[in-house]
Design a protein around this motif. Structure first.
Motif, PDB file in Angstrom:
ATOM      1  N   VAL A 142       8.268   6.115  -2.320  1.00 28.99           N
ATOM      2  CA  VAL A 142       7.576   4.906  -2.768  1.00 28.99           C
ATOM      3  C   VAL A 142       8.544   3.791  -3.196  1.00 28.99           C
ATOM      4  O   VAL A 142       8.292   2.611  -2.949  1.00 28.99           O
ATOM      5  CB  VAL A 142       6.599   5.284  -3.915  1.00 28.99           C
ATOM      6  N   PHE A 143       9.668   4.165  -3.801  1.00 28.76           N
ATOM      7  CA  PHE A 143      10.566   3.142  -4.348  1.00 28.76           C
ATOM      8  C   PHE A 143      11.078   2.200  -3.253  1.00 28.76           C
ATOM      9  O   PHE A 143      11.108   0.971  -3.431  1.00 28.76           O
ATOM     10  CB  PHE A 143      11.742   3.804  -5.080  1.00 28.76           C
ATOM     11  N   LEU A 146      15.973   0.632   6.422  1.00 20.73           N
ATOM     12  CA  LEU A 146      17.042   1.511   6.914  1.00 20.73           C
ATOM     13  C   LEU A 146      17.301   2.644   5.921  1.00 20.73           C
ATOM     14  O   LEU A 146      17.524   3.792   6.311  1.00 20.73           O
ATOM     15  CB  LEU A 146      18.329   0.705   7.156  1.00 20.73           C
ATOM     16  N   TYR A 147      17.241   2.305   4.618  1.00 18.63           N
ATOM     17  CA  TYR A 147      17.429   3.354   3.615  1.00 18.63           C
ATOM     18  C   TYR A 147      16.307   4.385   3.726  1.00 18.63           C
ATOM     19  O   TYR A 147      16.551   5.596   3.649  1.00 18.63           O
ATOM     20  CB  TYR A 147      17.473   2.752   2.209  1.00 18.63           C
ATOM     21  N   ALA A 148      15.079   3.894   3.925  1.00 13.57           N
ATOM     22  CA  ALA A 148      13.949   4.820   4.096  1.00 13.57           C
ATOM     23  C   ALA A 148      14.191   5.721   5.311  1.00 13.57           C
ATOM     24  O   ALA A 148      13.878   6.916   5.283  1.00 13.57           O
ATOM     25  CB  ALA A 148      12.644   4.039   4.240  1.00 13.57           C
ATOM     26  N   ASN A 184       0.833  -1.211   0.000  1.00 10.99           N
ATOM     27  CA  ASN A 184       0.000   0.000   0.000  1.00 10.99           C
ATOM     28  C   ASN A 184       0.864   1.256   0.000  1.00 10.99           C
ATOM     29  O   ASN A 184       0.619   2.187  -0.762  1.00 10.99           O
ATOM     30  CB  ASN A 184      -0.914  -0.007   1.227  1.00 10.99           C
ATOM     31  N   GLN A 185       1.905   1.250   0.829  1.00 11.65           N
ATOM     32  CA  GLN A 185       2.799   2.415   0.853  1.00 11.65           C
ATOM     33  C   GLN A 185       3.515   2.573  -0.487  1.00 11.65           C
ATOM     34  O   GLN A 185       3.789   3.688  -0.926  1.00 11.65           O
ATOM     35  CB  GLN A 185       3.830   2.261   1.981  1.00 11.65           C
ATOM     36  N   ILE A 243      10.653  -1.933  -3.057  1.00 10.27           N
ATOM     37  CA  ILE A 243      11.752  -2.887  -2.844  1.00 10.27           C
ATOM     38  C   ILE A 243      11.433  -3.757  -1.617  1.00 10.27           C
ATOM     39  O   ILE A 243      11.588  -4.991  -1.640  1.00 10.27           O
ATOM     40  CB  ILE A 243      13.095  -2.143  -2.601  1.00 10.27           C
ATOM     41  N   GLY A 244      10.962  -3.101  -0.555  1.00 12.04           N
ATOM     42  CA  GLY A 244      10.620  -3.827   0.676  1.00 12.04           C
ATOM     43  C   GLY A 244       9.524  -4.852   0.429  1.00 12.04           C
ATOM     44  O   GLY A 244       9.598  -5.988   0.907  1.00 12.04           O
ATOM     45  N   ALA A 245       8.502  -4.451  -0.353  1.00  7.44           N
ATOM     46  CA  ALA A 245       7.385  -5.366  -0.640  1.00  7.44           C
ATOM     47  C   ALA A 245       7.874  -6.572  -1.443  1.00  7.44           C
ATOM     48  O   ALA A 245       7.491  -7.722  -1.168  1.00  7.44           O
ATOM     49  CB  ALA A 245       6.291  -4.626  -1.397  1.00  7.44           C
TER      50      ALA A 245
END
Lengths: 487, 201
Positions: A444-445, A425-427, A37-38, A449-451
């Motif tokens: 969003v990127f 951590l990057y976020a 969603n994010q 990547i996390g998803a």
């Protein structure tokens, strides 16, 4: 003296593990839904997002505690004459608590987060009705009471067998009254958990009861800052203790896998005594941006958060490296997971310690850096220990054959868990705030990547779980249990 | 820019890393984390690589415990130095508290920020006096690059002061940093910083 684990205890541990496996998968799905969603790959309402977030938080912490407790009970049963009915009673309390929590969240729209900050529940109750908060808070209280009873029971037996909790924490060896090896690591770790988690649950009970009273009668109030102290004293300690319960499997498992002793000596006792004190003290690093808190308390939060890294860095993880080094080990699925879980724990300590630095916290507190570090030690530490124990349990109590899927699934899990934590951590590094249902385009990127990593982690966990269920079919039917052989 | 800090036995000179005028703690945190996690991974890989060889445990333990002493002292020293440096720069009591700060009242309320002023001038020292009238919020000050540059908690019954002097004109934002219910993510307020009283951004 060592004891034989009773059939009921084996069954109870098995049911704990089955529940844990199912809930972990479900909570991972919730986690990925939030990231999707994010990352604007799906669209869910903010109301549903925050309900999922609340369920994911309490679900993961609760299930890590349940899985950790299963590990603690299983190994502690070797050293203490524990009655498995107590474990069964806790399991029933846990399930009742979970039902109440789920009714609160999905039946009555409670979405104030698992570390709800007073007076948020009563504020939400004014708009959405009190039922959601009352079901949720009562559910947590039930869970807490169940754990408190079990810790009291374990404390009673530790005291009976070793002569007091200070003795099972090795004070006789620290003070030089005794030399050599003391109570087994399982007893030492359990003592620490009993002391810390009982304190945590009592702190949590106070703020939960205060919140319930505040909802029922808004004239009954407590100080919000005091409530925040109690909330984090509960949340921080309770979350930390999941790893201190689960690590018992690493002590016992790696010792068995390498055929080398992992016993408690003076340094080991000193480390666990400091872990006990520091774990109780350092929750104040959650309050570093509460400038009204006395400055000395916040400095304690930084300094002792650093110090709390020492026992794992210098004793526990170092001990794991030492015991494996040139041991001629024949790696199995569970022993490799136990070994890698120490990597996860140690790695997670690094960003945690950095964030506990006040000047860093000033620009990283409540960014996604925070879930970055706790996903490292929860996902690659605690949950890995629990997955490892599921396989260990099958090896001891059931039938299981190693196959090529094992190594594949471990590589998959760790590669993409590093990716997930890296994306968090990057976020945090680019200042993305945590717990936002919707993200700005600039953020969003990292979510996508996390998803992506999250989906592959679920695939790996699914393989772990299927392997566990395939092996557990014959659990209890084997005569190969170490704990049975002791007789 | 070199800053000097008294550290008990002398003065420590620190080269303050700046990019675009903003302290780069985020970059330092990220780089240090990557580096140390890489080192840990190397250590575990090395031990895994050596795990299939078989040596007697006694001598390994003896040597391992010897190395551990130096390892422990090394970590302790690093932690002590970092503590000594960072604890001299706490955001709680501004180092130039005697300066004449312009006081701005900030009030968090579900789901908005009420501010006594929302236009500021570059170079003007500001004290944001932050509180809340309902639940706990988080006052997060973001610059034009969406980088968090300062924060404090907004709590009912308490006022937390956070100090900042804007060094660049532009549109800044206040974002909520503490989960405060379903409108948490819409709790955003824009503030304008100009390079003179006449209002040039």
């Amino acid at each position: 003296m060592e004891y034989v684990i009773k059939p009921l205890a084996k069954k109870a541990v098995m049911w704990h593990l089955i529940t844990t496996a199912i809930v972990i998968l479900l909570m991972m799905v919730f986690g990925v839904m939030m990231l999707l969603n994010q990352g604007e790959l799906i669209s869910i309402s903010p109301e549903l997002f925050y309900k999922i977030m609340t369920a994911h938080g309490i679900g993961m912490i609760g299930i890590a505690s349940l899985g950790g407790l299963a590990i603690m009970w299983y190994f502690l049963s070797k050293y203490l004459p524990l009655n498995p009915k107590v474990l069964v009673a806790n399991f029933i309390m846990f399930l009742l608590g979970v039902v109440s929590v789920l009714i609160g969240i999905f039946g009555f729209n409670f979405s104030d987060g698992w570390t709800f900050l007073y007076p948020l529940p009563s504020q939400s109750a004014q708009f959405g009705g009190p039922a959601g908060a009352l079901f949720f808070l009562s559910g947590i209280l039930l869970l807490g009471v169940g754990f408190l009873v079990i810790y009291g029971y374990v404390a009673y037996h530790l005291t009976r067998v070793y002569g007091g909790l200070h003795k099972s924490l090795g004070w006789d060896y620290i003070l030089g009254k005794k030399t050599g090896y003391g109570p087994p690591p399982a007893a030492v770790a359990s003592t620490m958990v009993v002391i810390c988690n009982s304190t945590a649950i009592l702190a949590g009970a106070v703020v939960i009861i205060a919140s319930i009273l505040n909802i029922l009668n808004p004239a009954i109030v407590i100080d919000p800052l005091l409530a925040k102290h109690l909330t984090y004293a509960f949340g921080h300690i309770f979350a930390n203790c999941t790893i201190y319960m689960a690590v018992i499997a690493v002590y016992e498992g790696l010792s068995k896998a390498t055929n080398r002793p992992w016993k408690s000596n003076k340094v080991f006792f000193i480390a666990w005594n400091f872990s006990t004190i520091f774990t109780l003290m350092i929750y104040t690093h959650h309050l570093l941006m509460d400038f009204a808190v006395p400055k000395w308390m916040l400095i304690v939060g930084q300094v002792f958060s650093y110090a709390n890294g020492l026992p794992v860095m210098v004793v526990t993880a170092y001990g794991a490296l030492l015991i494996v080094y040139r041991s001629g080990i024949k790696w199995k699925f569970w022993s490799l997971l136990f070994f890698l879980s120490m990597f996860g724990w140690l790695s997670g300590a690094i960003p945690a310690i950095i964030d506990a630095t006040i000047v860093v916290n000033h620009i990283m507190h409540n960014t996604k850096w925070v879930p970055g570090h706790f996903h490292m030690y929860m996902g690659m530490g605690v949950i890995t220990m629990i997955f490892g124990f599921m396989s260990y349990f099958n090896h001891q109590e059931g039938k299981v054959k190693e196959n090529s899927w094992d190594l594949f699934s471990i590589v998959l899990y760790f590669t993409f868990f590093l990716g997930l934590c890296g994306s968090f951590l990057y976020a945090g590094r680019i200042s993305v705030p945590r717990r936002w249902a919707e993200h700005l385009p600039e953020w969003v990127f990292s979510d996508q990547i996390g998803a992506f990593c999250g989906v592959l982690i679920i695939c790996a966990s699914l393989i772990f779980t299927i392997r566990f269920f395939m092996g557990i079919k014959s659990a209890g039917s084997q005569e190969n249990s170490d704990l049975t052989k002791i007789a | 820019m070199v800053k000097k800090f008294p550290i008990g036995w002398g003065t420590l000179e620190i080269l303050e890393v700046t990019v675009g005028g903003d302290k780069m703690y985020q970059q330092i945190a990220w780089t240090v984390t990557l580096f140390l996690v890489f080192l840990i991974a190397l250590a575990f890989s090395f031990v895994y690589g050596e795990s299939k060889r078989l040596n007697e445990y006694g001598p390994i333990q003896k040597k391992g415990y010897k190395i551990r002493k130096y390892y422990f002292i090394g970590i302790l020293a690093v932690m002590a130095i970092i503590s000594a440096v960072t604890l001299t720069r706490l955001p709680y009591h501004h180092e130039a508290a005697a300066e004449d700060y312009k006081s701005v009242d900030v009030e968090g309320i579900q789901f908005a920020w009420n501010m006594s002023e929302d236009k500021f001038v570059v170079g003007e020292p500001i004290e944001f006096r932050v509180t809340s009238t309902d639940v706990t919020h988080g006052f997060g000050l973001y610059d034009e690059n969406l980088q968090l540059i300062a924060q404090t908690q907004a709590m009912p019954g308490y006022t937390n002061s956070v100090y900042h002097t804007f060094d660049k004109p532009g549109k800044y934002q206040i974002l909520c940093m503490e989960y405060c219910s379903v409108g948490h993510h819409i709790m955003v307020k824009e503030i304008i910083v100009t390079d003179s009283e006449r209002g040039n951004e």
